[in-house]
Design a protein around this motif. Structure first.
Motif, short mmCIF file in Angstrom:
data_model
loop_
_atom_site.label_atom_id
_atom_site.label_comp_id
_atom_site.label_asym_id
_atom_site.label_seq_id
_atom_site.Cartn_x
_atom_site.Cartn_y
_atom_site.Cartn_z
N LEU A 298 9.25 -35.96 11.86
CA LEU A 298 8.22 -36.96 12.16
C LEU A 298 7.00 -36.34 12.82
CD1 LEU A 298 10.48 -39.84 13.54
CD2 LEU A 298 9.21 -39.85 11.39
N SER A 299 7.15 -35.20 13.45
CA SER A 299 6.03 -34.57 14.15
C SER A 299 5.10 -33.85 13.18
CB SER A 299 6.54 -33.56 15.19
OG SER A 299 7.02 -32.38 14.55
N GLY A 300 5.64 -33.37 12.05
CA GLY A 300 4.84 -32.55 11.15
C GLY A 300 4.47 -31.20 11.74
N GLN A 301 5.15 -30.78 12.83
CA GLN A 301 4.76 -29.57 13.55
C GLN A 301 5.87 -28.53 13.62
OE1 GLN A 301 1.71 -29.05 14.85
NE2 GLN A 301 0.88 -31.06 14.39
N GLY A 302 6.92 -28.70 12.82
CA GLY A 302 8.04 -27.77 12.92
C GLY A 302 7.67 -26.34 12.61
N ALA A 303 6.92 -26.12 11.53
CA ALA A 303 6.50 -24.76 11.19
C ALA A 303 5.57 -24.19 12.24
CB ALA A 303 5.83 -24.74 9.81
N MET A 337 3.04 -27.01 24.37
CA MET A 337 2.98 -27.33 22.94
C MET A 337 4.23 -28.08 22.51
SD MET A 337 2.25 -24.81 19.70
CE MET A 337 2.06 -25.51 18.04
N VAL A 338 5.39 -27.65 22.97
CA VAL A 338 6.64 -28.33 22.63
C VAL A 338 6.60 -29.78 23.11
CG1 VAL A 338 9.12 -28.42 23.09
CG2 VAL A 338 8.03 -26.24 22.56
N ASP A 339 6.20 -30.00 24.35
CA ASP A 339 6.14 -31.35 24.89
C ASP A 339 5.17 -32.22 24.09
OD1 ASP A 339 7.95 -30.57 26.79
OD2 ASP A 339 6.49 -30.38 28.42
N ALA A 340 4.02 -31.66 23.75
CA ALA A 340 3.01 -32.42 23.00
C ALA A 340 3.52 -32.79 21.61
CB ALA A 340 1.72 -31.61 22.89
N CYS A 341 4.17 -31.86 20.92
CA CYS A 341 4.68 -32.12 19.58
C CYS A 341 5.81 -33.15 19.59
CB CYS A 341 5.14 -30.82 18.93
SG CYS A 341 3.81 -29.68 18.52
N GLN A 342 6.69 -33.05 20.56
CA GLN A 342 7.80 -33.99 20.63
C GLN A 342 7.30 -35.39 20.98
OE1 GLN A 342 10.81 -32.15 23.17
NE2 GLN A 342 11.69 -31.14 21.39
N GLN A 384 -4.14 -32.02 14.32
CA GLN A 384 -4.90 -30.82 14.65
C GLN A 384 -4.91 -30.57 16.16
OE1 GLN A 384 -6.46 -28.53 12.82
NE2 GLN A 384 -6.11 -29.37 10.78
N LYS A 385 -5.12 -31.64 16.92
CA LYS A 385 -5.17 -31.50 18.37
C LYS A 385 -3.83 -31.01 18.93
CE LYS A 385 -6.18 -34.08 22.62
NZ LYS A 385 -6.58 -35.41 23.18
N VAL A 386 -2.75 -31.60 18.43
CA VAL A 386 -1.42 -31.18 18.88
C VAL A 386 -1.16 -29.73 18.51
CG1 VAL A 386 1.05 -31.57 18.60
CG2 VAL A 386 -0.50 -33.52 18.82
N ALA A 387 -1.58 -29.35 17.29
CA ALA A 387 -1.34 -27.98 16.81
C ALA A 387 -2.14 -26.94 17.59
CB ALA A 387 -1.68 -27.88 15.33
N ARG A 388 -3.13 -27.38 18.34
CA ARG A 388 -3.96 -26.47 19.13
C ARG A 388 -3.73 -26.67 20.63
NH1 ARG A 388 -6.60 -27.09 14.35
NH2 ARG A 388 -7.86 -25.32 13.61
N THR A 389 -2.57 -27.18 21.00
CA THR A 389 -2.28 -27.43 22.41
C THR A 389 -2.42 -26.18 23.25
OG1 THR A 389 -0.75 -29.21 21.80
CG2 THR A 389 -0.54 -28.31 24.03
N ILE A 390 -2.00 -25.06 22.71
CA ILE A 390 -2.11 -23.78 23.42
C ILE A 390 -2.79 -22.78 22.50
CG2 ILE A 390 -0.07 -24.19 24.85
CD1 ILE A 390 1.49 -22.34 23.02
#
Length: 403
Positions: A298-303, A337-342, A384-390
């Motif tokens: 659901l996050s689309g951020q696994g990779a 980044m982990v917290d933001a994606c979850q 995009q914002k989540v993917a650039r958390t760090i």
């Protein structure tokens, strides 16, 4: 160099990425993979933001682009196949900006393997049976290969990580069910899709198909709301039965997609779950990617999490002569980044598989009106914002140990 020999369990995304960087830093990585070969299945995944920079630094961004899906957008259809709303990929998730792309998971895994196979030892068709730690290293007994001792062991073996179970305990302690199940498998392009995705919703369910690999094939994808089910995640036939039962009687092209299920070469089925852990390391063993902090599909951020996590873990191991310091810094850098994606994943299900006909209609209306709305940039901008958390080199994320 201390901690020179490193065993990595898992040849998905995180494992080969970590091996790539460790080899560049002068370590001797070995990757063990339970499957007899690379796993080609899985759905299309996004490589966004900081993860794109990792791929660029690896020198394989062009190869990732060459194998990108090129998907132009998605349409939502009703039971009769009539299009009710459409959205382009750039608006949906921001793909296309700054080198970001969408690629089949199996294709990304192949690119990463090709970039590492000459410098990294791979053990396919094997796995860790037991491991014990002491001051001299981690003593590993394999299912097939002869026992060996490594300075460090890293679990990159996915949400059902055997490494995590061996070191931290049963997965039931760490998995958080998100209320949905997902199934994906390859099919012929029977809907004649041209770099496009079609999705059909009924309350709490979504079934769809999108073209892949230059429209020469397609993927069937199903997701549905459900309480936790009792089944063996290794029992593929039972999983197929659950999928058929969940979508029995549905409209659109669902019967056609299900008819192709028996011949699927890469059937995937699992709960959408997050891995939540207080720490990702214990002694000389650490976790990276889904094994330690899966954010769920659901996050689309696994990779993205796997690529960035592997890069940072390797960098910290290279920067410190003490694995304890390196593991602590790795956790401190990756936590934001982990917290933001979850957190990002928590609200996606209501949009992806709306719970009622009224909510489906409301979602479709929002999609149709999006191009007229002043906040349209926030839709694609959110991933995009989540993917650039760090960032990879932000010294502000390198806090002193214990801070």
């Amino acid at each position: 160099m201390s901690n020179r020999t490193v065993l990595i369990s898992g040849a998905g995304i995180a494992g080969p990425t970590l091996a790539f960087w460790l080899a560049r830093y002068g370590f001797e990585p070995t990757v063990v993979e339970k499957s007899p070969s690379l796993r080609a299945g899985g759905q299309a995944i996004d490589v966004l933001g900081t993860a794109t920079e990792v791929v660029r630094r690896m020198g394989v961004l062009d190869r990732v682009h060459e194998r990108g899906t090129g998907k132009r957008g998605t349409s939502y259809v009703d039971a009769d196949g009539r299009v009710r709303a459409s959205i382009d990929s750039a608006t949906f998730n921001g793909v296309g900006a700054d080198g970001d792309t969408e690629i089949q998971r199996g294709d990304l895994v192949a690119v990463l393997y090709e970039a590492t196979r000459d410098d990294v030892e791979y053990l396919f068709g094997d796995s860790i049976a037991t491991l014990t730690q002491d001051d001299d290293g981690v003593h590993v007994v394999f299912e097939r290969a002869e026992p060996r001792t490594f300075d460090l062991v890293i679990g990159a073996d996915g949400v059902h990580s055997d490494t995590r179970t061996l070191v931290f305990g049963p997965e039931s302690r760490f998995l958080r069910h998100m209320g949905y199940y997902i199934s994906i498998y390859a099919i012929p392009n029977v809907l004649d899709l041209d770099h496009w995705e079609l999705d059909y919703n009924s309350p709490g369910k979504i079934a769809g198909s999108y073209s892949a690999r230059g429209n020469t094939e397609a993927k069937a994808i199903f997701a549905w709301a459900s309480e936790r089910l009792d089944y063996d995640y290794r029992d593929v036939e039972r999983q197929r039965e659950i999928l058929r039962e969940a979508f029995a009687g549905e409209g659109w092209e669902v019967p056609t997609l299900l008819e192709l299920l028996p011949s699927a070469p890469d059937f995937y089925f699992d709960a959408m779950a997050q891995v939540r852990m207080r720490t990702w390391s214990s002694g000389r063993v650490a976790l990276v990617g889904d094994a330690g902090y899966c954010a769920s599909p659901l996050s689309g951020q696994g990779a993205d999490l796997s690529l960035v996590g592997a890069y940072i873990l390797a960098a910290e191991l290279a920067a410190s002569g003490d694995h304890r310091v390196a593991f602590a810094r790795y956790e401190q850098r990756m936590r934001p980044m982990v917290d933001a994606c979850q957190k990002f994943a928590e609200g996606v299900g209501a949009w992806y598989a709306p719970a009622s006909k009224a909510m489906i209609a409301f979602r479709n209306l929002n999609v149709r009106m999006l191009r007229f709305l002043p906040w349209r940039g926030l839709i694609g901008g959110a991933p995009q914002k989540v993917a650039r958390t760090i960032s990879l080199d932000d010294p502000g994320t390198r806090l002193p140990v214990g801070a």
